[in-house]
Design an enzyme around this catalytic site. Structure first.
Site, PDB file in Angstrom:
ATOM      1  N   LEU A 158       0.831  -1.201   0.000  1.00  0.00           N
ATOM      2  CA  LEU A 158       0.000   0.000   0.000  1.00  0.00           C
ATOM      3  C   LEU A 158       0.865   1.250   0.000  1.00  0.00           C
ATOM      4  O   LEU A 158       0.389   2.346  -0.134  1.00  0.00           O
ATOM      5  CB  LEU A 158      -0.921  -0.023   1.211  1.00  0.00           C
ATOM      6  CG  LEU A 158      -1.748  -1.321   1.320  1.00  0.00           C
ATOM      7  CD1 LEU A 158      -2.487  -1.369   2.641  1.00  0.00           C
ATOM      8  CD2 LEU A 158      -2.716  -1.448   0.149  1.00  0.00           C
ATOM      9  N   ARG A 159       2.164   1.067   0.171  1.00  0.00           N
ATOM     10  CA  ARG A 159       3.170   2.137   0.086  1.00  0.00           C
ATOM     11  C   ARG A 159       3.100   3.142   1.215  1.00  0.00           C
ATOM     12  O   ARG A 159       3.804   4.153   1.180  1.00  0.00           O
ATOM     13  CB  ARG A 159       3.079   2.863  -1.272  1.00  0.00           C
ATOM     14  CG  ARG A 159       3.384   1.983  -2.463  1.00  0.00           C
ATOM     15  CD  ARG A 159       4.727   1.307  -2.325  1.00  0.00           C
ATOM     16  NE  ARG A 159       5.178   0.738  -3.615  1.00  0.00           N
ATOM     17  CZ  ARG A 159       6.252  -0.039  -3.715  1.00  0.00           C
ATOM     18  NH1 ARG A 159       6.948  -0.363  -2.648  1.00  0.00           N
ATOM     19  NH2 ARG A 159       6.614  -0.512  -4.893  1.00  0.00           N
ATOM     20  N   ASP A 194      -0.047  -9.803  -5.446  1.00  0.00           N
ATOM     21  CA  ASP A 194       1.314  -9.286  -5.261  1.00  0.00           C
ATOM     22  C   ASP A 194       1.378  -7.823  -5.726  1.00  0.00           C
ATOM     23  O   ASP A 194       2.329  -7.385  -6.374  1.00  0.00           O
ATOM     24  CB  ASP A 194       2.341 -10.140  -6.000  1.00  0.00           C
ATOM     25  CG  ASP A 194       3.764  -9.852  -5.535  1.00  0.00           C
ATOM     26  OD1 ASP A 194       3.916  -9.336  -4.416  1.00  0.00           O
ATOM     27  OD2 ASP A 194       4.713 -10.123  -6.287  1.00  0.00           O
TER      28      ASP A 194
END
Lengths: 337, 425
Positions: B64-65, B306
Site C-alpha cells: 500500500l506504500r 502481489d
C-alpha cells in the site's frame, strides 16, 4: 510483436541488435561497407552522404576505441558529430537517461550512437525517440554490440568468402560478452553451419546451446579443424567473482597459443574485438602473428559503421523527401481551386 | 441497514454453496442465505441477476506504500483499488519506510485503514528488525498490535542460525511465518529467469535453484522446529515439487502464487518490457504450467495479486534498473478466473483460491458467507469483458504487464461490513 528495428516497409530504422534482423539487411550493410573500404584509401576521405546531419555519440559507459571509430565514420560521411560522455556529466548529477536524451532531441540530433552498461538501454532509448531519429547501439550491457558483430562477419567474409562452408569458434567469456552474442547471431543468420563456443562452464550463459552453438570445454577439441577463431576479452574482475581462479590458470587452459592454434586449420584466421589482454586470453606471438586479422578488423570497423549510418541516414532522407512530396501534393489541390 | 441481494448465483467455496440463492444482510453481517429471515425488510435491494455473489476477496500480498512512499501510492488510492477489485481483506508486507517492526507503526496503519473504511488491512510484521535478518522483532507485541504473521518481504535471510531461531520463537506463540524463498547469493543482482531469454537479452539471471534451494532449507527448518510456514510467490516447477512432497510428509506449509506468474513467462519480457520486471522473475513455460497444475491439485493454496504500485519514473529506465513489481489489485478476479478457464478448473475453484484459502492461511474471519459472518461480499459479472487501461485503474500504480489486454470478469458491487462500498458506474 513488431520488430522495433524495422520500419513498416521492413527497412532498417534502428540498429539495436543483430538478433531478429533478416539476412537481406545484414547483406545490405556488408555490401554497402565494401563500397566504403576504398574511401579510406583515398586522399580525401570524405563522402557527402550525411552532410547537414548531426550524429550524437552518447556514451553512458566509457569507451575510447568504439567512440572514436564511430566518430571517424560519421565524419567521413560529412556529418557533424557531438560526443557526450554522460558517465562523467549529467547522470552523476541525477539526470535520468530520458532527460538526457530529450535534451539532445531538442537540439535536433538526427542519429544517436548509444553505449550503456545496462542490457536493453538502446531499445529503451529507441522506444522513446521521435520517428525521424535513428538509434545505433554501440554496446548495451551484456546484450548486444551489433556493429562489432557486423564488422567481425565482414572481416570473416573478406578472408573466407564461402560463409556456408565454415567452422567458427568463439573462445572465452561468453557470459559477459555482448560481442559474443552479436557475433553468434550474425554468423548464424548469414548461414555459417557450425559455430562453436569454447569456455569454462562459469563463463557460459544458461542454455547457450539454444543460441545455435556447439559447446566445448577444452581448446584442443574445440579448435579442431576450425576456419576462424574469435577470441573474447577477459576482464580482470572475473577473477574476483569466483568465476576463475587466476589469469595464469585461464591462460594455461583457455589462452590461445600457437600450439593451440595448430589444432585449427592451417589457414585459420584469428580475430579479437580488442582491447586485448596479452598473456591472459591470447599469446602475443599469435596476436601479432601471420594468422591474425585483428588490425584489419579495426579498419573494416569504420567502413561497417559508415555503412550502417549511411543506410539509416538514407532512410531518413527518403522520409524527408516523401514528407516534402506529400506536403507539396496536399497543398496542390487547394492552390488550384 | 438491511440489504437484499436477489437473483444472484452464490458461490461460497467454504460452505459448498454454488447455486442461485438470495443473500440477506443485516447489521453488517450475513443474516441468511436462501430465505429471508422473519420480518426482514430491506432498505436496499441489489438485483444480481446474471451475476455471481461471492465472499469478498482476500489478498495475501498488497503493498500500500504507506508509510514512506506516498509519492508512489497512498493507503486511500490503493484501498479504493482493492475495493474496486472486490478485495475486502488484504495482507500487506512489512517493507514500508520505516519497516513494520514496531507495534506503534502497526497500530497507526491499522487505525488509518480503519478510518478510510474501504477494506480490512492485515499487516504482516517484520520477522527481523529493519528486515536486516539479524535481530528478532518483538513478535508478541506486534501480534497484539494487529500483525497476522511475520515476514521478511523481499529481504534476504542469509544467516541460517537467525532463521532457525526466528522459526522457533514464532512457533512458541503459534505465529505463521511468511517467506519468499530465494537464495540471496544465487539471486544477487539478477533480474530475469536464468534461461534462454536472459541469455539472449544479456540480463543477469536468477536460476530456479535459487528458489528451490531456499525452499528446501526452509521446509527442513519448519519441520524440525514445528513451525507453520507460508511460502510466498512460488515461481518454479522445482519449488512446486518440493512443497508437494513436504505436504505429503505433514510439514505445516502453505503456498501462494501471483496472478502474474499464473499467466506470464520469461517470453513476456519481449524487448525489455520493464513491466515484466518482477520479483521473483517470470520463469519458463514449463514452470508456469507447473504452478497452474500445483494450484489445481492443491499444492499451492492461493492466488494473490502481489500488488506493487511503482511510479512511472521508476519504470522508465532500462530493464535491470527499473523497479520490480506490478499493480494487481484490480486484476485479481479476472486473472483468477482466467486460471480456471485455462486449466479446466471451476469458477468455484478460482474463488476458493482468493477467498477461503487465503483467509485460512491468514487465520482471519473472512472469505466466506456463513451466517453471522462479516458481510464482506463481491458481486461480479463473470462474462463482462474489459480492457486494462492505465487511465481506468484506480490504483496509483499503472504498472502492469497486462496493460492493453482484455479481461473477462468484472466487479459490479462490493460490500464491506454490510455496506455498499463500491458500485461500478
Amino acid at each position: 510483436m513488431h520488430n522495433p528495428q524495422l520500419d513498416i516497409d521492413g527497412k532498417l530504422k534502428h540498429l539495436l541488435t543483430i538478433e531478429g534482423l533478416p539476412k537481406r539487411i545484414l547483406n545490405q550493410i556488408l555490401d554497402t561497407a565494401e563500397t566504403f573500404v576504398g574511401v579510406a584509401e583515398r586522399d580525401i576521405k570524405k563522402v557527402p552522404l550525411l552532410r547537414g546531419k548531426t550524429v550524437c555519440n552518447i556514451f553512458f559507459e566509457n569507451s575510447t576505441r568504439t567512440r572514436t571509430t564511430f566518430e571517424i565514420a560519421a565524419k567521413r560521411l560529412s556529418a557533424d558529430v557531438i560526443n557526450l560522455n554522460v558517465g562523467t556529466s549529467s547522470q552523476s548529477k541525477g539526470e535520468t537517461i530520458l532527460d538526457t536524451v530529450d535534451n539532445l532531441i531538442a537540439m535536433h540530433a538526427d542519429m544517436f550512437v548509444v553505449r550503456h552498461a545496462q542490457s536493453g538501454a538502446a531499445h529503451f532509448i529507441a522506444q522513446h525517440v521521435p520517428d525521424n531519429i535513428s538509434v545505433i547501439n554501440a554496446g548495451d550491457g551484456r546484450h548486444a554490440h551489433p556493429t562489432q558483430g557486423l564488422l567481425d562477419v565482414f572481416t570473416v567474409r573478406r578472408y573466407k568468402p564461402d560463409m556456408h562452408n565454415l567452422r567458427v569458434a568463439l573462445v572465452g567469456d561468453v557470459l559477459h560478452s555482448r560481442v559474443a552474442r552479436s557475433e553468434i547471431h550474425a554468423l548464424t543468420t548469414l548461414g555459417v553451419p557450425e559455430v562453436r563456443v569454447i569456455a569454462p562452464k562459469t563463463l557460459l550463459p544458461a542454455d547457450v546451446e539454444k543460441l545455435g552453438v556447439q559447446v566445448f570445454h577444452d581448446m584442443k577439441n574445440g579448435l579442431k579443424d576450425v576456419d576462424v577463431v574469435m577470441m573474447l576479452r577477459l576482464q580482470n574482475e572475473r577473477m574476483t567473482g569466483a568465476l576463475l581462479p587466476s589469469a595464469q590458470e585461464y591462460f594455461r587452459t583457455f589462452g590461445l597459443t600457437q600450439e593451440m592454434l595448430n589444432h585449427a586449420k592451417n589457414d585459420a584466421i584469428v580475430m579479437h574485438p580488442g582491447p586485448m589482454n596479452r598473456g591472459v586470453e591470447i599469446d602475443s606471438s599469435v596476436a601479432d602473428g601471420s594468422q591474425s586479422v585483428i588490425l584489419p578488423q579495426v579498419t573494416y570497423g569504420i567502413a561497417v559503421r559508415m555503412a550502417v549510418m549511411a543506410i539509416l541516414g538514407g532512410r531518413q532522407s527518403a522520409g524527408e523527401r516523401n514528407t516534402a512530396l506529400q506536403a507539396a501534393s496536399s497543398m496542390a489541390p487547394g492552390g488550384i481551386s | 441497514m438491511k440489504i437484499h441481494i436477489k437473483n444472484g448465483h452464490v458461490i461460497d467455496p467454504k460452505n459448498n454453496l454454488n447455486s442461485k440463492k438470495d443473500v440477506f444482510v443485516a447489521a453488517g453481517k450475513i443474516a441468511s442465505i436462501g430465505n429471508a429471515p422473519d420480518g426482514f425488510i430491506a432498505n436496499q435491494t441489489i438485483d444480481a441477476a446474471g451475476l455471481v455473489v461471492s465472499p469478498g476477496f482476500v489478498d495475501l500480498s498488497a503493498r500500500l506504500r504507506e508509510p514512506g512512499s506516498e509519492y508512489t501510492a497512498t493507503l486511500k488510492t490503493e484501498l479504493q483499488a482493492a475495493i474496486a477489485g472486490g478485495i475486502t481483506s488484504l495482507a500487506c508486507p512489512p517493507d514500508t519506510t520505516p519497516v513494520l517492526d514496531e507495534p506503534g507503526l502497526v497500530e497507526m496503519l491499522k487505525h488509518r485503514a480503519k478510518l478510510l473504511n474501504l477494506a480490512h488491512v492485515y499487516p504482516l510484521g517484520a520477522l527481523t528488525r529493519r528486515l536486516e535478518g539479524k535481530l528478532l522483532t518483538e513478535m508478541n507485541a506486534l501480534s497484539n498490535a494487529g500483525c497476522v504473521g511475520f515476514s521478511q518481504a523481499d529481504n534476504a535471510m542469509t544467516d541460517t542460525l537467525v532463521l532457525w531461531r526466528a522459526f522457533e520463537y514464532a512457533a512458541t506463540f503459534g505465529y505463521t511465518i511468511f517467506l519468499r524463498a530465494e537464495d540471496y547469493y544465487l539471486a544477487q543482482n539478477g533480474v530475469a529467469h536464468d534461461g534462454e531469454i536472459a541469455s539472449r537479452l544479456g540480463l543477469k539471471g536468477i536460476p530456479a535453484a535459487a528458489e528451490s534451494l531456499a525452499i528446501a532449507s526452509i521446509l527442513r527448518i519448519a519441520q524440525q522446529t514445528n513451525t507453520r510456514i507460508h511460502l510466498c510467490r512460488i515461481s518454479s516447477a522445482e519449488g512446486v515439487e518440493l512443497i508437494r512432497a513436504a505436504k505429503k510428509n505433514g510439514v505445516q506449509v502453505s503456498a501462494d502464487v501471483s496472478t502474474q506468474h499464473c499467466h506470464l513467462t520469461e517470453m513476456d519480457i519481449g524487448y525489455f518490457n520493464a513491466h515484466a520486471n518482477l520479483k521473483p522473475p517470470l520463469r519458463s513455460t514449463r514452470d508456469k504450467n507447473a504452478l497452474c497444475q500445483g494450484l489445481k491439485d492443491g499444492t499451492i493454496d492461493a492466488i494473490c495479486s502481489d500488488h506493487t504500485p511503482v511510479n512511472d519514473d521508476a519504470k522508465l529506465l532500462p530493464f535491470a534498473e527499473a523497479e520490480a513489481g506490478a499493480s494487481g489489485l484490480e486484476l485479481l478476479l479476472p486473472l483468477a478466473l482466467k486460471w480456471a478457464v485455462d486449466n479446466k478448473a471451476s469458477v468455484a475453484d478460482a474463488i476458493a483460491k482468493i477467498t477461503s484459502h487465503p483467509a485460512h492461511i491468514l487465520n482471519i474471519a473472512a472469505g466466506d458467507l456463513s451466517v453471522n459472518a462479516n458481510a464482506d461480499i463481491a458481486i461480479f459479472n463473470p462474462q463482462a469483458e474489459w480492457k486494462v487501461q492505465a487511465s481506468q485503474l484506480k490504483s496509483q500504480g499503472k504498472n502492469t504487464p497486462f496493460l492493453g489486454q482484455s479481461m473477462l470478469g468484472q466487479i459490479q458491487y462490493t460490500l464491506l461490513n454490510g455496506q455498499l462500498s463500491f458500485q461500478k458506474n
